[in-house]
Design an enzyme around this catalytic site. Structure first.
Site, PDB file in Angstrom:
ATOM      1  N   ALA B  19       0.864  -1.238  -0.003  1.00  0.00           N
ATOM      2  CA  ALA B  19       0.109  -0.118  -0.067  1.00  0.00           C
ATOM      3  C   ALA B  19       0.748   1.265  -0.062  1.00  0.00           C
ATOM      4  O   ALA B  19       0.735   2.101  -0.768  1.00  0.00           O
ATOM      5  CB  ALA B  19      -0.847  -0.096   1.161  1.00  0.00           C
ATOM      6  N   VAL B  50       5.213  -9.369   1.062  1.00  0.00           N
ATOM      7  CA  VAL B  50       6.023 -10.348   0.609  1.00  0.00           C
ATOM      8  C   VAL B  50       5.559 -11.941   0.648  1.00  0.00           C
ATOM      9  O   VAL B  50       5.648 -12.899   0.079  1.00  0.00           O
ATOM     10  CB  VAL B  50       7.382 -10.513   0.946  1.00  0.00           C
ATOM     11  CG1 VAL B  50       7.722 -10.768   2.314  1.00  0.00           C
ATOM     12  CG2 VAL B  50       8.545 -10.794   0.035  1.00  0.00           C
ATOM     13  N   PHE B 160      12.381   3.761  12.456  1.00  0.00           N
ATOM     14  CA  PHE B 160      11.177   3.344  12.938  1.00  0.00           C
ATOM     15  C   PHE B 160      10.323   4.346  13.480  1.00  0.00           C
ATOM     16  O   PHE B 160      10.793   5.237  14.214  1.00  0.00           O
ATOM     17  CB  PHE B 160      11.557   2.499  14.216  1.00  0.00           C
ATOM     18  CG  PHE B 160      10.408   2.118  15.000  1.00  0.00           C
ATOM     19  CD1 PHE B 160       9.791   0.554  14.521  1.00  0.00           C
ATOM     20  CD2 PHE B 160      10.001   2.458  16.222  1.00  0.00           C
ATOM     21  CE1 PHE B 160       8.673   0.232  15.392  1.00  0.00           C
ATOM     22  CE2 PHE B 160       8.943   2.309  16.985  1.00  0.00           C
ATOM     23  CZ  PHE B 160       8.378   0.859  16.566  1.00  0.00           C
ATOM     24  N   LEU B 246       1.523 -20.052   6.681  1.00  0.00           N
ATOM     25  CA  LEU B 246       0.427 -20.277   5.820  1.00  0.00           C
ATOM     26  C   LEU B 246       0.491 -21.336   4.828  1.00  0.00           C
ATOM     27  O   LEU B 246       1.439 -21.172   3.923  1.00  0.00           O
ATOM     28  CB  LEU B 246       0.187 -18.742   5.178  1.00  0.00           C
ATOM     29  CG  LEU B 246      -1.133 -18.555   4.206  1.00  0.00           C
ATOM     30  CD1 LEU B 246      -2.283 -18.895   4.897  1.00  0.00           C
ATOM     31  CD2 LEU B 246      -1.216 -17.497   3.490  1.00  0.00           C
ATOM     32  N   ARG B 294     -13.628 -17.918   4.847  1.00  0.00           N
ATOM     33  CA  ARG B 294     -12.470 -18.113   6.118  1.00  0.00           C
ATOM     34  C   ARG B 294     -13.062 -18.468   7.426  1.00  0.00           C
ATOM     35  O   ARG B 294     -12.849 -19.328   8.060  1.00  0.00           O
ATOM     36  CB  ARG B 294     -11.415 -17.373   6.067  1.00  0.00           C
ATOM     37  CG  ARG B 294     -10.408 -17.570   4.853  1.00  0.00           C
ATOM     38  CD  ARG B 294      -9.461 -16.417   4.671  1.00  0.00           C
ATOM     39  NE  ARG B 294      -8.713 -16.703   3.382  1.00  0.00           N
ATOM     40  CZ  ARG B 294      -7.733 -15.812   2.983  1.00  0.00           C
ATOM     41  NH1 ARG B 294      -7.475 -14.692   3.683  1.00  0.00           N
ATOM     42  NH2 ARG B 294      -7.280 -16.118   1.805  1.00  0.00           N
ATOM     43  N   SER B 400      -8.055 -12.996  -1.354  1.00  0.00           N
ATOM     44  CA  SER B 400      -7.452 -12.291  -2.811  1.00  0.00           C
ATOM     45  C   SER B 400      -8.335 -10.991  -2.871  1.00  0.00           C
ATOM     46  O   SER B 400      -8.017 -10.468  -3.754  1.00  0.00           O
ATOM     47  CB  SER B 400      -7.862 -13.081  -3.977  1.00  0.00           C
ATOM     48  OG  SER B 400      -9.278 -13.299  -4.199  1.00  0.00           O
TER      49      SER B 400
END
Lengths: 252, 599
Positions: B19, B50, B160, B246, B294, B400
């Site tokens: 984003a 990623v 940071f 995952l 989900r 998605s």
């Protein structure tokens, strides 16, 4: 885990801070778990023994590229180096070689970031400014396959630690960045080969690369940067003779 | 410090993932005269975008329609999504995905050269674009490499961000620690975009990487912006036990099935339709069984566990995800990463064995309250991506849709922040000095805290553990209140946190402490919101209030930070345009019926 007496593994971890005269190796005892990787052991040390131990990590699944280090002298992603492969220990963990050390296992990546940018790793199109985004550029599966392997690089830099040319030449653009240049050069959507030519072929490093292939051997994603460099040299050499013998075929 | 040394930009982006990079490129392309800064606590290509695997939804094929994508998203959200936002999102999605394609994203292709699409959970048609099963990796690297060509973008890699600078009711930059020196410095800007991603790390078992600690949410929250719909936590049904890594939903999109310890495809017992044999050409059926949403699949796992139908292992109970029938060739071409991960981290080869899986915290529907323009209630402050809540995801996000959300709302945030910056004065540097000094003092106090208090890792362990106990898949009033009390206690104890590392250069012990501080704030906001929503909707299931209650709760929760630092929760109506709340039905026949009665 059910064993009554826990098996311990000795870790020798490279420690360094900028105001120290020289680095040291600190020894830690870590309980052995057969499904643990070196990164789990580092996290165990940081969380329970010594919070000052400094290293990079994030995804712990081999795709973010943060956690590369020398494990018993060999460049590895620490999230993919299982303790079981190093028994009975000790396991020595050091920062990736061929980079300056900032602190402990953290190395300086700024040089690499400049090299990455220097190969112009983006799609270059003559029609770029008038791009209307109504439909995709077509690309067949076999055209995709031509560059796919070189698009898998996660920038973990294990290949720079393994590269004999990088070990004596800081200027060498190096395996990952050259593979990326080749990735775009081979992409049918790209028209930037000419723009990238000079930076690649003027790099003395690529002519020094002797195709020992260490970079490809250590690559955790099977990118084969050595193959990319050989391809680049080959097209570079052909191009040289073409310019010499048939200058009318070459765009200025 | 002289004016020359000041760090100042027109637009400042906090976060260098999908984003944030999309936002920065939007500013650079459309307003080349504006200066842009990107602050990221990691090098951008390490950002957690990623790790996204399965794909990215957008209507591109002739058999698909925007109406269908909208309906799937709204029903998937259990009617908590704002429908105007979903309509806009679906309309802008194809253009954004084509844009990624033009920037080099190596999408998987059909023989014709057009991009290929695959089925995904809760989607009625195949509309998920994919780059094998490393879609997020390719999207992130394509965006990062593309952004390198713009001279107007300055990156602050491994800085940071700690606090937003606000004066005169307007956000004017942030403070940030440069990790390699340990220096805290102000970075001033006319407009700021937060794009720091999710915060799965407030839970013990998550697919999220170490960096997903919700810093951006906490900064906005502390600056007086509400956190919206925080109670909605997505458990992905298929994570590897132990690590929480995952295993993508695309494995079910390609035809993989879930089985319990009796070998049964147990989803048939949970209103998700009838299973078809694996050799039936219609398998896998869309919006049915393994391609249900989900939230419903993760809830079904808990029910199976209660019935004693799960396997038990070293790292808790699990069921089997079986993709063996796809065959080695298809697995290697469509799901190579699944095979790599299952071999490395699960110790099994999915070509020959089933993969042990269990639900795992994956995604946060809630986040910084933004409108359809990615703007927050604080002028000059925008947010996009998982850290934001528009909301298009409501009570349950469809697989998605999140990568698509990054680029659609990243681009909108960039354009709107640029327009805001164009008409705004530079930051009032002199008036912000005291805020910068105050922030320096706050961090110095943590760094110089006398010894004797709790270690960061211990407080963090207690926080994640109480979140799982009280704010997991099924919740009760009593459980949530206990979690809230434990978090309040941890909040107190954090005041005495004891660091092992008191140095300046690359002090990750200090950064972990600051991250924990932020996580405690947003965990409290989550617990308070879960406590006050006394209904069950999507991923928020209250066993003491098992029904959806549209009369009272067709509303977004908004948690504001009170003067004493504790959250105060209020509610705001959901935007309904054309799709009145209906029953959420899955299974091919039910779905056809529902579509008829509702349209």
């Amino acid at each position: 885990m059910s064993t009554a007496i826990e098996t311990m593994v000795k870790f020798e971890v490279f420690r360094y801070q900028p105001d120290w005269d020289e680095p040291t190796y600190q020894v830690y005892d870590v309980p052995y778990r057969e499904d643990w990787v070196v990164l789990d052991a580092l996290n165990y040390i940081k969380d329970t023994i010594d919070g000052s131990l400094t290293y990079r990590w994030s995804c712990r699944m081999g795709v973010c590229g943060s956690c590369g280090a020398m494990v018993n002298g060999y460049p590895k992603l620490t999230c993919a180096a299982f303790l079981s492969e190093y028994l009975p220990g000790p396991i020595r963990v050091e920062p990736l070689v061929n980079f300056n050390v900032e602190r402990d296992l953290v190395t300086d990546l700024e040089g690499f970031m400049e090299k990455l940018e220097s190969v112009q790793p983006w799609i270059i199109r003559e029609d770029g400014a008038t791009d209307d985004l109504k439909s995709e550029y077509l690309q067949t599966p076999s055209q995709h396959a031509a560059y796919q392997q070189f698009s898998m690089c996660i920038n973990c830099l294990l290949c720079y630690a393994a590269c004999p040319v990088s070990s004596h030449s800081e200027e060498f653009i190096g395996p990952a960045a050259l593979a990326l240049a080749q990735r775009y050069n081979l992409d049918t959507r790209d028209e930037g080969v000419e723009q990238r030519r000079d930076v690649i072929l003027k790099d003395e490093g690529i002519w020094e690369c002797s195709f020992v292939g260490e970079c490809s051997a250590v690559c955790p994603k099977h990118v084969d940067p050595a193959g990319a460099i050989q391809q680049a040299k080959m097209t570079g050499a052909i191009d040289y003779y073409r310019r010499l013998l048939m200058p009318w075929t070459v765009k200025s | 410090m002289s004016a020359v040394d000041q760090l100042q930009h027109d637009v400042l982006v906090i976060g260098g993932g999908g984003a944030g990079l999309r936002a920065a490129i939007a500013v650079a392309q459309e307003h080349p005269d504006l200066s842009i800064g990107i602050v990221s606590k990691v090098y951008p290509m390490r950002s957690h975008t990623v790790a996204a695997e399965g794909g990215m939804a957008a209507v591109i094929k002739d058999n698909d329609s925007a109406e269908d994508h909208i309906y799937d998203t709204i029903s998937g959200s259990d009617w908590l999504a704002d429908q105007d936002a979903v309509e806009m999102f679906v309309a802008e999605a194809p253009r954004e995905l084509i844009q990624l394609e033009h920037w080099g994203c190596p999408w998987s292709r059909e023989a014709t050269g057009h991009v290929a699409v695959r089925p995904f959970g809760g989607m009625k048609l195949q509309r998920t674009w994919f780059a094998t099963d490393k879609t997020g990796f390719h999207v992130l690297h394509s965006l990062f490499q593309t952004c390198l060509q713009f001279p107007s973008i300055t990156r602050y890699d491994e800085w940071f961000a700690t606090k937003l600078l606000v004066d005169d009711g307007r956000c004017q930059g942030c403070t940030a620690i440069e990790l390699r020196t340990g220096q805290l410095r102000p970075i001033y800007a006319k407009a700021v975009i937060i794009a720091t991603g999710g915060f799965g790390r407030i839970f013990p078992f998550t697919t999220n990487g170490a960096i997903k600690t919700g810093d951006g949410l906490a900064m906005a929250y502390r600056a007086g912006v509400a956190l919206k719909d925080m109670e909605f936590v997505q458990y992905h049904p298929t994570g590897l036990p132990g690590t929480g890594i995952l295993i993508t939903e695309a494995s079910r999109g390609e035809g993989g099935v879930l089985r319990n310890n009796k070998g049964e495809r147990y989803l048939a017992d949970y209103d998700l339709g009838e299973p078809l044999p694996l050799d039936d050409p219609r398998h896998p059926q869309l919006r049915t069984m393994e391609l249900g949403p989900r939230d419903r699949l993760s809830q079904a796992f808990i029910k199976e566990q209660e019935k004693g139908n799960t396997y038990s292992g070293t790292y808790g109970d699990y069921v089997h995800l079986d993709i063996q029938h796809l065959g080695e060739h298809r697995i290697d071409t469509k799901l190579p990463f699944v095979r790599e991960l299952a071999r490395n981290y699960g110790g099994i080869d999915p070509v020959k064995e089933s993969i042990p899986v269990r639900p795992v915290v994956h995604y946060m529907m809630g986040g910084i309250d933004t409108d359809i323009e990615a703007a927050t209630s604080l002028p000059g402050l925008y947010a996009a991506g998982e850290c934001a809540c528009v909301s298009i995801n409501g009570a349950n996000r469809l697989g998605s849709n999140s990568l698509t959300e990054l680029v659609v709302f990243g681009a909108r945030a960039g354009r709107n922040a640029a327009n805001f910056a164009h008409t705004s004065d530079p930051a009032a540097v002199d008036r912000l000095t005291s805020q910068v000094d105050g922030e320096r003092d706050r961090i110095r106090r943590i760094l110089e805290q006398p010894s004797g208090g709790d270690r960061v890792a211990e407080l963090r362990r207690e926080m994640t553990s109480t979140m799982e106990e009280g704010a997991g898949i099924y919740r009760t009033q009593e459980g949530i209140e206990q979690t809230y009390a434990t978090l309040s206690d941890l909040r107190e104890r954090f005041g005495g946190v004891d660091l092992d590392d008191r140095t300046n250069v690359y002090n990750t012990d200090l950064i972990s402490a600051l991250e924990l501080d932020y996580m405690l704030d947003i965990s409290l906001a989550l617990a308070a919101s879960a406590r006050d929503r006394t209904e069950s909707r999507g991923s928020h299931q209250r066993t003491d209030h098992p029904e959806r209650d549209d009369d009272q709760f067709l509303k977004h929760s908004l948690a504001m930070r009170g003067d004493d630092g504790t959250p105060e929760v209020s509610f705001r109506d959901v935007v309904i345009t054309k799709w009145p709340p209906g029953s959420r039905t899955y299974g091919s026949t039910d779905q056809a019926k529902a579509a008829k009665t509702e349209s």
